[in-house]
Design a protein around this motif. Sequence first.
Motif, mmCIF file in Angstrom:
data_model
loop_
_atom_site.group_PDB
_atom_site.id
_atom_site.type_symbol
_atom_site.label_atom_id
_atom_site.label_comp_id
_atom_site.label_asym_id
_atom_site.label_seq_id
_atom_site.Cartn_x
_atom_site.Cartn_y
_atom_site.Cartn_z
ATOM 1 N N VAL A 139 43.814 73.736 72.662
ATOM 2 C CA VAL A 139 45.188 74.196 72.463
ATOM 3 C C VAL A 139 45.728 73.672 71.137
ATOM 4 N N ARG A 140 45.316 72.470 70.750
ATOM 5 C CA ARG A 140 45.812 71.875 69.516
ATOM 6 C C ARG A 140 45.323 72.620 68.274
ATOM 7 N N LEU A 141 44.345 73.490 68.417
ATOM 8 C CA LEU A 141 43.913 74.301 67.283
ATOM 9 C C LEU A 141 45.005 75.279 66.856
ATOM 10 N N LEU A 142 45.867 75.680 67.800
ATOM 11 C CA LEU A 142 46.942 76.615 67.470
ATOM 12 C C LEU A 142 47.979 75.940 66.597
ATOM 13 N N SER A 143 48.485 74.807 67.039
ATOM 14 C CA SER A 143 49.424 74.033 66.225
ATOM 15 C C SER A 143 49.669 72.696 66.894
ATOM 16 N N ARG A 144 49.930 71.730 66.065
ATOM 17 C CA ARG A 144 50.389 70.441 66.577
ATOM 18 C C ARG A 144 51.825 70.282 66.111
ATOM 19 N N GLY A 145 52.040 69.629 65.015
ATOM 20 C CA GLY A 145 53.386 69.558 64.465
ATOM 21 C C GLY A 145 54.324 68.716 65.303
ATOM 22 N N VAL A 146 55.594 68.700 64.895
ATOM 23 C CA VAL A 146 56.585 67.796 65.467
ATOM 24 C C VAL A 146 56.748 67.987 66.968
ATOM 25 N N VAL A 147 56.547 69.195 67.467
ATOM 26 C CA VAL A 147 56.777 69.465 68.880
ATOM 27 C C VAL A 147 55.783 68.723 69.774
ATOM 28 N N ASN A 148 54.631 68.331 69.231
ATOM 29 C CA ASN A 148 53.604 67.696 70.043
ATOM 30 C C ASN A 148 53.475 66.193 69.833
ATOM 31 N N TYR A 149 54.255 65.629 68.913
ATOM 32 C CA TYR A 149 54.098 64.213 68.601
ATOM 33 C C TYR A 149 55.013 63.356 69.458
ATOM 34 N N GLU A 150 54.716 62.054 69.476
ATOM 35 C CA GLU A 150 55.505 61.085 70.221
ATOM 36 C C GLU A 150 55.844 59.896 69.329
ATOM 37 N N GLY A 151 56.790 59.079 69.808
ATOM 38 C CA GLY A 151 57.080 57.805 69.178
ATOM 39 C C GLY A 151 57.439 57.886 67.710
ATOM 40 N N GLU A 152 56.906 56.943 66.942
ATOM 41 C CA GLU A 152 57.235 56.835 65.528
ATOM 42 C C GLU A 152 56.797 58.068 64.737
ATOM 43 N N LYS A 153 55.651 58.630 65.113
ATOM 44 C CA LYS A 153 55.168 59.817 64.395
ATOM 45 C C LYS A 153 56.140 60.979 64.589
ATOM 46 N N TRP A 154 56.620 61.145 65.820
ATOM 47 C CA TRP A 154 57.615 62.190 66.072
ATOM 48 C C TRP A 154 58.886 61.917 65.267
ATOM 49 N N ALA A 155 59.368 60.678 65.311
ATOM 50 C CA ALA A 155 60.615 60.329 64.633
ATOM 51 C C ALA A 155 60.515 60.596 63.128
ATOM 52 N N LYS A 156 59.372 60.246 62.527
ATOM 53 C CA LYS A 156 59.206 60.468 61.091
ATOM 54 C C LYS A 156 59.210 61.960 60.770
ATOM 55 N N HIS A 157 58.449 62.744 61.519
ATOM 56 C CA HIS A 157 58.380 64.186 61.254
ATOM 57 C C HIS A 157 59.747 64.839 61.458
ATOM 58 N N ARG A 158 60.429 64.477 62.539
ATOM 59 C CA ARG A 158 61.735 65.071 62.816
ATOM 60 C C ARG A 158 62.725 64.724 61.708
ATOM 61 N N ARG A 159 62.694 63.486 61.235
ATOM 62 C CA ARG A 159 63.617 63.029 60.187
ATOM 63 C C ARG A 159 63.403 63.808 58.892
ATOM 64 N N ILE A 160 62.153 64.083 58.559
ATOM 65 C CA ILE A 160 61.845 64.788 57.314
ATOM 66 C C ILE A 160 62.107 66.286 57.434
ATOM 67 N N ILE A 161 61.859 66.846 58.620
ATOM 68 C CA ILE A 161 61.997 68.296 58.813
ATOM 69 C C ILE A 161 63.454 68.705 59.027
ATOM 70 N N ASN A 162 64.245 67.857 59.656
ATOM 71 C CA ASN A 162 65.628 68.203 60.006
ATOM 72 C C ASN A 162 66.419 68.859 58.878
ATOM 73 N N PRO A 163 66.398 68.292 57.654
ATOM 74 C CA PRO A 163 67.217 68.888 56.579
ATOM 75 C C PRO A 163 66.900 70.355 56.304
ATOM 76 N N ALA A 164 65.641 70.770 56.523
ATOM 77 C CA ALA A 164 65.265 72.166 56.251
ATOM 78 C C ALA A 164 65.945 73.132 57.212
ATOM 79 N N PHE A 165 66.383 72.628 58.401
ATOM 80 C CA PHE A 165 66.988 73.506 59.398
ATOM 81 C C PHE A 165 68.497 73.281 59.532
#
Length: 526
Positions: A139-165
């Motif tokens: 399933v991870r071949l389709l996409s991983r990205g912020v929706v699938n991460y946890e903890g610090e990795k999720w927080a970092k991705h969300r923090r960087i992506i948020n401004p684009a939306f």
Amino acid sequence: MELGYLLAFAATAVTLVAAGWVGWSAAEWLWFQPRRLDLKLRAQGIRGSMYRLPYGDIKEIEHLVGEARRKPLPLSHNIVDRVAPHLTRAVDLYGGKNKVPFFWFGPCPRVIIMDPELIKDILSSKFGHFEKLRSAPLVRLLSRGVVNYEGEKWAKHRRIINPAFHVEKLKMMMPLFSACCDELIRRWEELANSSGVFEIDVWYEFQKFSADAISRTAFGSSYKEGQRIFELQKEQAELVILAARNLYIPGFRFIPTKKNMRRNEIHREVVARLKSMIEQREHVIKNGEAKTDDLLGLLMESNERHAEEGDHLEDASLTTEDVIEECKLFYFAGQETTSVLLTWTMIVLSMHPNWQDQARNEVLQVFGQSEPTSEGLSRLKIVTMIFYEILRLYPPVVILLRQTYKEMKLGEFTFPPGVQLLLPIILLHHSREFWGEDAEEFNPERFSEGVSKATKNQLIFFPFGWGPRICIGQNFALIEAKMALARILQHFSVELSPSYAHAPYTILTLQPQYGAQVILHKLHPQ
């Protein structure tokens, strides 16, 4: 000779130990752990089906779903038994007063949570407690990205992506949304006969439209290249669905089956194409010629800013591989959400022409025949009410899944690690207990004073999730959908085709099984 015997003995011993370890691990996974979890759940008064090795209820679920999909429904919004027959069956058989029945997905118990307060606790919990269910490797071949991460990795991705939306950033994309709408309207007008009447499958049309929109808004002038990535991702989604429906056996992805080889081919091509586009954009940025009116540009701008602000940290920014995964996620989530929302909107407005007329009158009052603006879209109260009610009756995603990775207290229950918690969006959205006797009826008026009044501040309406992990792209999807619907209502009226069969079913998102055939009538500006 003796050395040979010793080596052979040692090899045999290692083989036996390895085989024993594999056998014990399999027995622990498929039998002992399910038995322990079953006892702990039942000891608390939680009722459910009996575990059957190794599939649990998977085979029965496949049978129930297959039977439900054999024929379409009468025209109504009473769709739950067709969309999720296994959930309604589990609730009916094991719900009881606690309303926390469970069934078995392979060796994992899935507990259905129907209490809004418990759902709020799950979705607002600190990370590491109720985590998103880890996707199988295929399933991870389709996409991983912020929706699938946890903890610090999720927080970092969300923090960087948020401004684009951010809403202000999305306003910059209005010309791109508008260009896609113009192309859609132009194509439909060319299909109209001399009387201005024609039949069309809007499910197919909106898939093309949303793929065009996500390609343009994600990659700007590179959208033609983006369309090829979309085609590949669509094929990958179909292959992933086949894998997700069954119990995943560890290591299966390494077996060179035809489907496995195709999944890997698609993954490699998508990654190569996205990497090339990202490297080209990096080159442009270095030359000071960067454009930031598309998602890729905004993401890379935010990423570069975080890299500069956190230069003392090695992982302050996203790697190229991280950006690739986020781009894959843009495609899948952005395209699917908008296309299904617009499709069900056209179907439902065909079923309720009085609401179609109200929506059109509002659009014409705000815009006339002019191109919609972001400021004007925010004033479309009736259109917003209609979208909310359609998201209630036909949510794009019908369930959310979480999993415990340590013992967790939830209300009066204590869940051990390894329990999956299923949040049944579709059941809650159609519940008479929470929405009243008209829960299965289309009534946008219930949202006339906003979501909080309609829900009495209960967590019973969450089509985009809720809490810290609420869908980052919900504003993107709603702006795109409002723009498209406004343009369509300016130019066409819509009614159901006699060939339409009402058959909602789930393939990752809630889709029309046999398409969405409608008859469009070209309107003449007054």
